[in-house]
Design a protein around this motif. Structure first.
Motif, PDB file in Angstrom:
ATOM      1  N   LYS A 395       0.825  -1.214   0.000  1.00  0.00           N
ATOM      2  CA  LYS A 395       0.000   0.000   0.000  1.00  0.00           C
ATOM      3  C   LYS A 395       0.863   1.270   0.000  1.00  0.00           C
ATOM      4  CE  LYS A 395      -4.030  -2.032   2.278  1.00  0.00           C
ATOM      5  NZ  LYS A 395      -4.977  -1.950   3.407  1.00  0.00           N
ATOM      6  N   ASN A 396       2.000   1.197  -0.703  1.00  0.00           N
ATOM      7  CA  ASN A 396       2.936   2.327  -0.741  1.00  0.00           C
ATOM      8  C   ASN A 396       3.180   2.702  -2.205  1.00  0.00           C
ATOM      9  OD1 ASN A 396       4.921   4.227  -0.299  1.00  0.00           O
ATOM     10  ND2 ASN A 396       6.445   2.784   0.483  1.00  0.00           N
ATOM     11  N   HIS A 397       2.275   3.481  -2.799  1.00  0.00           N
ATOM     12  CA  HIS A 397       2.410   3.852  -4.208  1.00  0.00           C
ATOM     13  C   HIS A 397       3.641   4.717  -4.447  1.00  0.00           C
ATOM     14  CE1 HIS A 397      -1.959   2.963  -5.654  1.00  0.00           C
ATOM     15  NE2 HIS A 397      -1.482   2.023  -4.857  1.00  0.00           N
ATOM     16  N   LYS A 398       3.973   5.524  -3.447  1.00  0.00           N
ATOM     17  CA  LYS A 398       5.170   6.356  -3.587  1.00  0.00           C
ATOM     18  C   LYS A 398       6.416   5.488  -3.682  1.00  0.00           C
ATOM     19  CE  LYS A 398       7.818   9.867  -1.079  1.00  0.00           C
ATOM     20  NZ  LYS A 398       7.918  10.633   0.200  1.00  0.00           N
ATOM     21  N   GLY A 399       6.534   4.503  -2.780  1.00  0.00           N
ATOM     22  CA  GLY A 399       7.689   3.597  -2.817  1.00  0.00           C
ATOM     23  C   GLY A 399       7.727   2.781  -4.091  1.00  0.00           C
ATOM     24  N   GLN A 400       6.558   2.313  -4.570  1.00  0.00           N
ATOM     25  CA  GLN A 400       6.515   1.569  -5.821  1.00  0.00           C
ATOM     26  C   GLN A 400       7.042   2.415  -6.974  1.00  0.00           C
ATOM     27  OE1 GLN A 400       2.312   0.606  -5.723  1.00  0.00           O
ATOM     28  NE2 GLN A 400       2.735  -1.539  -5.231  1.00  0.00           N
ATOM     29  N   GLY A 401       6.628   3.695  -7.007  1.00  0.00           N
ATOM     30  CA  GLY A 401       7.102   4.576  -8.073  1.00  0.00           C
ATOM     31  C   GLY A 401       8.598   4.791  -8.005  1.00  0.00           C
ATOM     32  N   GLU A 402       9.158   4.895  -6.781  1.00  0.00           N
ATOM     33  CA  GLU A 402      10.610   5.098  -6.647  1.00  0.00           C
ATOM     34  C   GLU A 402      11.390   3.883  -7.130  1.00  0.00           C
ATOM     35  OE1 GLU A 402      11.005   5.991  -2.537  1.00  0.00           O
ATOM     36  OE2 GLU A 402      10.355   8.082  -2.729  1.00  0.00           O
ATOM     37  N   ILE A 403      10.872   2.679  -6.848  1.00  0.00           N
ATOM     38  CA  ILE A 403      11.568   1.463  -7.295  1.00  0.00           C
ATOM     39  C   ILE A 403      11.513   1.349  -8.810  1.00  0.00           C
ATOM     40  CG2 ILE A 403      11.570  -1.058  -7.211  1.00  0.00           C
ATOM     41  CD1 ILE A 403      12.557   0.259  -4.644  1.00  0.00           C
ATOM     42  N   VAL A 404      10.340   1.544  -9.409  1.00  0.00           N
ATOM     43  CA  VAL A 404      10.213   1.440 -10.868  1.00  0.00           C
ATOM     44  C   VAL A 404      11.025   2.532 -11.547  1.00  0.00           C
ATOM     45  CG1 VAL A 404       8.564   1.588 -12.777  1.00  0.00           C
ATOM     46  CG2 VAL A 404       7.966   0.305 -10.735  1.00  0.00           C
ATOM     47  N   ALA A 405      11.093   3.709 -10.914  1.00  0.00           N
ATOM     48  CA  ALA A 405      11.839   4.818 -11.516  1.00  0.00           C
ATOM     49  C   ALA A 405      13.322   4.496 -11.666  1.00  0.00           C
ATOM     50  CB  ALA A 405      11.667   6.077 -10.665  1.00  0.00           C
ATOM     51  N   THR A 406      13.869   3.644 -10.806  1.00  0.00           N
ATOM     52  CA  THR A 406      15.290   3.288 -10.916  1.00  0.00           C
ATOM     53  C   THR A 406      15.579   2.421 -12.127  1.00  0.00           C
ATOM     54  OG1 THR A 406      14.961   1.351  -9.479  1.00  0.00           O
ATOM     55  CG2 THR A 406      15.595   3.414  -8.418  1.00  0.00           C
ATOM     56  N   LEU A 407      14.515   1.925 -12.795  1.00  0.00           N
ATOM     57  CA  LEU A 407      14.696   1.104 -14.000  1.00  0.00           C
ATOM     58  C   LEU A 407      14.492   1.895 -15.282  1.00  0.00           C
ATOM     59  CD1 LEU A 407      12.794  -2.103 -12.852  1.00  0.00           C
ATOM     60  CD2 LEU A 407      15.195  -2.023 -13.490  1.00  0.00           C
ATOM     61  N   LEU A 408      13.918   3.084 -15.179  1.00  0.00           N
ATOM     62  CA  LEU A 408      13.599   3.860 -16.375  1.00  0.00           C
ATOM     63  C   LEU A 408      14.863   4.486 -16.957  1.00  0.00           C
ATOM     64  CD1 LEU A 408      10.308   5.587 -15.153  1.00  0.00           C
ATOM     65  CD2 LEU A 408      10.568   3.526 -16.533  1.00  0.00           C
ATOM     66  N   PRO A 409      14.903   4.657 -18.271  1.00  0.00           N
ATOM     67  CA  PRO A 409      16.141   5.147 -18.925  1.00  0.00           C
ATOM     68  C   PRO A 409      16.614   6.488 -18.396  1.00  0.00           C
ATOM     69  CG  PRO A 409      14.567   4.310 -20.544  1.00  0.00           C
ATOM     70  CD  PRO A 409      13.865   4.307 -19.242  1.00  0.00           C
ATOM     71  N   SER A 410      15.706   7.437 -18.167  1.00  0.00           N
ATOM     72  CA  SER A 410      16.130   8.764 -17.726  1.00  0.00           C
ATOM     73  C   SER A 410      16.811   8.711 -16.368  1.00  0.00           C
ATOM     74  CB  SER A 410      14.920   9.708 -17.669  1.00  0.00           C
ATOM     75  OG  SER A 410      13.935   9.170 -16.790  1.00  0.00           O
ATOM     76  N   THR A 411      16.309   7.857 -15.481  1.00  0.00           N
ATOM     77  CA  THR A 411      16.898   7.742 -14.130  1.00  0.00           C
ATOM     78  C   THR A 411      18.259   7.074 -14.188  1.00  0.00           C
ATOM     79  OG1 THR A 411      14.651   7.453 -13.338  1.00  0.00           O
ATOM     80  CG2 THR A 411      16.413   6.991 -11.786  1.00  0.00           C
ATOM     81  N   ILE A 412      18.387   6.029 -15.014  1.00  0.00           N
ATOM     82  CA  ILE A 412      19.656   5.299 -15.111  1.00  0.00           C
ATOM     83  C   ILE A 412      20.733   6.195 -15.698  1.00  0.00           C
ATOM     84  CG2 ILE A 412      20.802   3.346 -16.216  1.00  0.00           C
ATOM     85  CD1 ILE A 412      18.130   1.873 -16.070  1.00  0.00           C
ATOM     86  N   ASP A 413      20.371   6.993 -16.712  1.00  0.00           N
ATOM     87  CA  ASP A 413      21.356   7.893 -17.329  1.00  0.00           C
ATOM     88  C   ASP A 413      21.816   8.962 -16.359  1.00  0.00           C
ATOM     89  OD1 ASP A 413      21.029   6.423 -19.586  1.00  0.00           O
ATOM     90  OD2 ASP A 413      19.609   7.802 -20.550  1.00  0.00           O
ATOM     91  N   ALA A 422      18.140  -0.112  -6.666  1.00  0.00           N
ATOM     92  CA  ALA A 422      17.306  -1.266  -6.332  1.00  0.00           C
ATOM     93  C   ALA A 422      16.794  -1.941  -7.598  1.00  0.00           C
ATOM     94  CB  ALA A 422      16.135  -0.812  -5.448  1.00  0.00           C
ATOM     95  N   GLY A 423      16.423  -1.148  -8.596  1.00  0.00           N
ATOM     96  CA  GLY A 423      15.926  -1.732  -9.850  1.00  0.00           C
ATOM     97  C   GLY A 423      16.970  -2.544 -10.562  1.00  0.00           C
TER      98      GLY A 423
END
Length: 899
Positions: A395-413, A422-423
């Protein structure tokens, strides 16, 4: 043993008595001896024989020993021997460990003797009474005996103690005993007493048990303490586990705050004793009991809030990141932190901010995930880290978004090359050679998508580089590629659970999955094959994935619409076979085990197949997918029509709801108006009441005036009386004159009203007679004309019309009667008014007579004054006479007004 022979007597040489004979003689001695010393020696002898001849002593001496407890209360030494003997026959306390069969026989024997002892509930009550004895030789054996009885027959003994007056309170007093032996054995007694009995647990808690137990733990050194601390913690666990009332009492009593010092650890954590590890393990379990997922959500949330506010969570995170902590304590700490943060937004945000003491500092989540995907770490530790990650995302949408964000291209770059997210760790675990790492990473990533449509769509953007010279592949496609390469069952199950969670309730993800032309043939091929027992679970999950593609299909791909996929299933697999494969998931033994509680609890890595949240998803989707596959196109159309009808009904219901709301508002307005009118009515009633009271006051004043006039007539003609009359004469005469004038005006008004009503009655009578005459004349004329018409008509018509005419005649007669009654009412009102006028005239006559008497009296008084030599002028006499006449008129007016 010499004192035994002294008690039972010497036998001839070579004829030693058997044990049973000796015990029988000792029992006779206990029963028949009148001297206290003899009974004491006999009981002491029975005690010495009770371990060797347990059966014989228990069978022959139990009743005698109970009688000793009842009769010899004054002799503490005898009581102590009797209690020790009973303890020996109830509980085998031999130092050497007996064989398994022998131990079972002894336990059965103890249960038999316990059952015999508690057949009389008064025996337990007697034992509780003896525990009030402060003497060590009575209290300590009594505690041990009651503990042994509870171990042997727990529920019956608990029932007896529960109904015994002050039974539990007497046992709680043992914790306050200054002798540690008794206090420590009292802890063991209370442990047995509180097992599985909620009512006793509540009584013990409300007897201030929490306060006393926490004091003992502190006195004994907290986690560094000995076995006594362990006993206190076990008793606390008994009181709190599955007892919401005690948990609430513990929280409301601010006892959570007192747990924080238990978890203060130093920098050097090497060389922990086994007892310290045990104590700390129990302390962590105590924290978990307060925030367990099986508790009510409200109670858990309040405890989580309290643990954050008192810095208990911070202290646990310190242990989590400390070095040198034993592995089992670290594992239990991770599990404890998991449940403290589960579903609590504030605690989850704090945990996300915790950094490990490394250089450079890394988030605690990253450090824990590194342990989870490392196959060299212990299995239980990896399970604990997975549970912690699941609780962090619950029940932590904010935490879910932070984990998925570590896999997105813009975050990795944007991140440096040396930092790891974590991703990235999850992707590394997802595609490693270790099947357990694959499964854990897949489940962890699935929890980052749980009930979060936004992150499911975001994860579709993730691209993975496979090898040099080849274009990147999406994460979704890479998961299906690994599935098709024939990996291990555990890896396949993990990836299929991830895919099912990902595309469920997400039509865009379904479209992306179906867009790859190889996915659907692979799934149908897996489902239709005849594979081994281990692969049947994979077939079931493939059927679930294909069913999700049907149920959440928006028909955007022409080749893979709902209808075409169902036709494909029917041709390649068969609908019944598909449903059977799908149903195999819930029949699996490990599915049932995983569905019981959120924490992953597996004995071996091979049993790690199902996730708790995924079992909920299967339970939700299985029935819907089965219906979707078995339904024909016609049924689907009907269902759509039903949905449209339901929508229409919903709109109608909405309209009615709005109408009801409007009516409610109107009703409220009318209620307000009614309340306003009610208040106005009450005010008018109050005004009317006041007016009635004023009228009553006027009547009372009138009566007082009449009484005054009567008294004046009876008074004698002395000088003081004359002086009094002359003193009051101007005021009274003016009042009487005003009252008389008012009465005359009212009389005239009543006369005019009477005249008007007489004329009205006369006119009404004339008009009524004229109207009746005219109506009767018209009726006679009408009847005559109708009679001639009736004579011309048929006989049947005549009879019907005659009946109608008769009814009209009766109606007219009724109207005449009502008019007559109205006239009678008017006559009655007229007579009433006349009677009122007569009464008014009579009252005026009475007043005139009174005034005449008054004049006569004044004349007589003046004559007497003249006789006494007073000179009275004629003008004054005339003025006096005129003034008296005016006063008489005023008095008559006042009397008529009062009437």
């Amino acid at each position: 043993m010499n004192y035994i022979w002294e008690v039972v007597g010497r036998h001839p040489t070579g004829q030693q008595p058997t044990g049973a004979e000796t015990i029988q003689k000792l029992c006779d001695r206990v029963a028949s001896s009148t001297l206290l010393e003899d009974r004491r020696d006999a009981v002491r002898a029975l005690k010495s024989l009770s371990k060797k001849y347990r059966m014989e002593v228990g069978t022959m001496a139990m009743d005698h020993l109970v009688r000793i407890l009842q009769t010899d209360r004054a002799d503490t030494e005898t009581l102590g021997y009797a209690l020790d003997t009973l303890y020996n026959i109830i509980c085998s306390d031999e130092e050497e460990e007996p064989e398994e069969n022998q131990q079972k026989q002894e336990d059965d024997l103890g249960a038999q003797f316990t059952e015999k002892f508690i057949q009389e509930p008064d025996n337990i009550t007697l034992l509780l009474t003896l525990l009030e004895e402060f003497d060590f030789h009575v209290r300590w054996p009594g505690v041990k005996l009651l503990t042994a009885l509870l171990k042997s027959q727990c529920a019956p003994v608990q029932g007896i103690i529960l109904v015994s007056p002050m039974g539990v309170s007497r046992l709680m007093d043992l914790l306050a005993d200054s002798r540690e032996v008794i206090r420590n054995d009292g802890l063991l007694l209370l442990q047995q007493l509180t097992k599985g009995n909620t009512a006793i647990q509540k009584i013990v808690a409300f007897e201030n048990a929490f306060e006393r137990l926490l004091e003992i733990i502190t006195e004994e050194g907290s986690s560094d303490g000995g076995i006594v601390v362990e006993d206190c913690l076990l008793l606390l666990l008994n009181l709190l586990k599955n007892n919401s009332s005690n948990q609430n009492f513990f929280k409301e009593g601010s006892y959570i705050q007192k747990m924080k010092p238990w978890f203060e650890v130093g920098d050097d954590n090497s060389g922990w004793s086994a007892q310290k590890v045990t104590n700390l393990h129990l302390m962590l379990q105590l924290v978990r009991v307060m925030v367990s997922p099986v508790n009510s959500p409200g109670a858990t949330a309040s405890c989580q809030k309290a643990m954050f506010q008192c810095d208990l969570l911070q202290q646990l995170c310190t242990i989590l990141m400390a070095t040198g902590v034993p592995a089992d304590i670290l594992t239990e700490t991770i599990n404890t932190v998991s449940e403290v943060i589960r579903g609590s937004e504030v605690n989850q945000d704090y945990f996300a901010s915790v950094n490990a003491p490394s250089n450079p500092p890394r988030p605690a989540i990253v450090v824990l995930l590194m342990s989870m995907v490392n196959e060299r770490q212990p299995f239980v530790l990896r399970c604990a880290v997975l549970y912690c990650f699941q609780c962090f995302l619950y029940k932590n949408h904010k935490g879910q978004g932070e984990i998925v964000a570590t896999l997105l291209p813009s975050t990795i770059d944007g991140k440096g090359s040396n930092s790891i997210s974590a991703g990235q760790l999850l992707c590394g675990g997802l595609f490693s050679a270790d099947s357990l790492s694959n499964w854990c990473a897949a489940v962890a990533l699935a929890h980052a998508l749980q009930d979060n449509l936004t992150q499911k769509e975001q994860l579709l953007r993730v691209q993975l580089a496979t090898s040099l010279g080849k274009p990147p592949v999406s994460l979704l496609q890479q998961c299906t590629n690994i599935l098709s390469q024939g990996s291990r069952v555990q890896t396949k199950v993990g990836l299929l659970m991830l895919l099912c969670t990902w595309i469920s309730n997400c039509p865009i993800a379904v479209m992306h999955f179906l867009h790859n032309q190889d996915n659907v043939p692979f799934l149908t091929g897996q489902i239709s094959e005849n594979l081994g027992e281990d692969e049947r679970l994979v077939q079931g999950l493939c059927a679930l994935l294909l069913g999700i593609c049907i149920y959440y299909n928006d028909n955007s791909l022409e080749n893979y619409t709902k209808e075409k996929l169902k036709q494909l299933i029917e041709k390649r697999i068969g609908k019944e076979n598909f449903v059977e494969k799908l149903a195999f998931i819930t029949k699996h033994e490990l599915y049932s085990r995983a569905a019981q509680k959120p924490q992953p609890a597996f004995s071996t890595p091979e049993h790690m197949l199902f996730d708790h949240e995924f079992t909920k998803l299967v339970k939700e989707l299985e029935g819907m997918i089965t219906k979707a596959v078995l339904r024909s196109s016609e049924e689907e159309k009907k269902e759509e029509e039903v949905k449209k009808t339901l929508e229409q009904h919903d709109s109608i219901v909405t309209q009615y709801k709005e109408l009801i709301r409007e009516q409610d508002s109107q009703i409220n307005e009318l209620k307000e108006q009614v309340a306003l009118l009610t208040s106005q009515n009450e005010k008018l009633q109050n005004t009317t009441t006041q007016q009635f009271s004023q009228i009553q006051q006027h009547k009372d004043q009138y009566n007082i005036l009449k009484l005054k006039l009567g008294k004046d007539n009876q008074q004698t003609g002395n000088q003081a009386e004359a002086a009094h009359v002359n003193g009051l004469q101007p005021e009274e005469l003016s009042q009487l004159r005003e009252q008389l004038e008012e009465l005359q005006r009212q009389n005239q008004l009543l006369q005019t009203q009477l005249t008007e009503k007489d004329s009205l009655i006369t006119s009404l009578e004339v008009e009524l007679l004229k109207a009746q005459l005219q109506s009767q004349t018209a009726e006679i004329t009408q009847l005559q004309s109708e009679r001639q018409e009736l004579l011309r008509g048929s006989e049947s018509t005549v009879s019907g019309e005659v009946k109608t005419l008769l009814e009209s005649k009766e109606l007219m007669e009724k109207e005449l009667a009502s008019a007559t009654s109205t006239t009678a009412i008017m006559q009655a009102e007229k007579s009433k008014l006349q009677q009122e006028v007569q009464e008014s005239k009579k009252e005026q006559d009475d007043l005139l007579m009174l005034l005449a008497d008054q004049d006569q009296k004044i004349l007589s008084l003046k004559q007497r004054l003249k006789d006494l030599g007073e000179t009275i002028e004629d003008e004054d006499d005339l003025d006096s006479r005129d003034q008296f006449d005016d006063d008489d008129d005023d008095e008559e007016d006042d009397e008529e007004c009062d009437e």
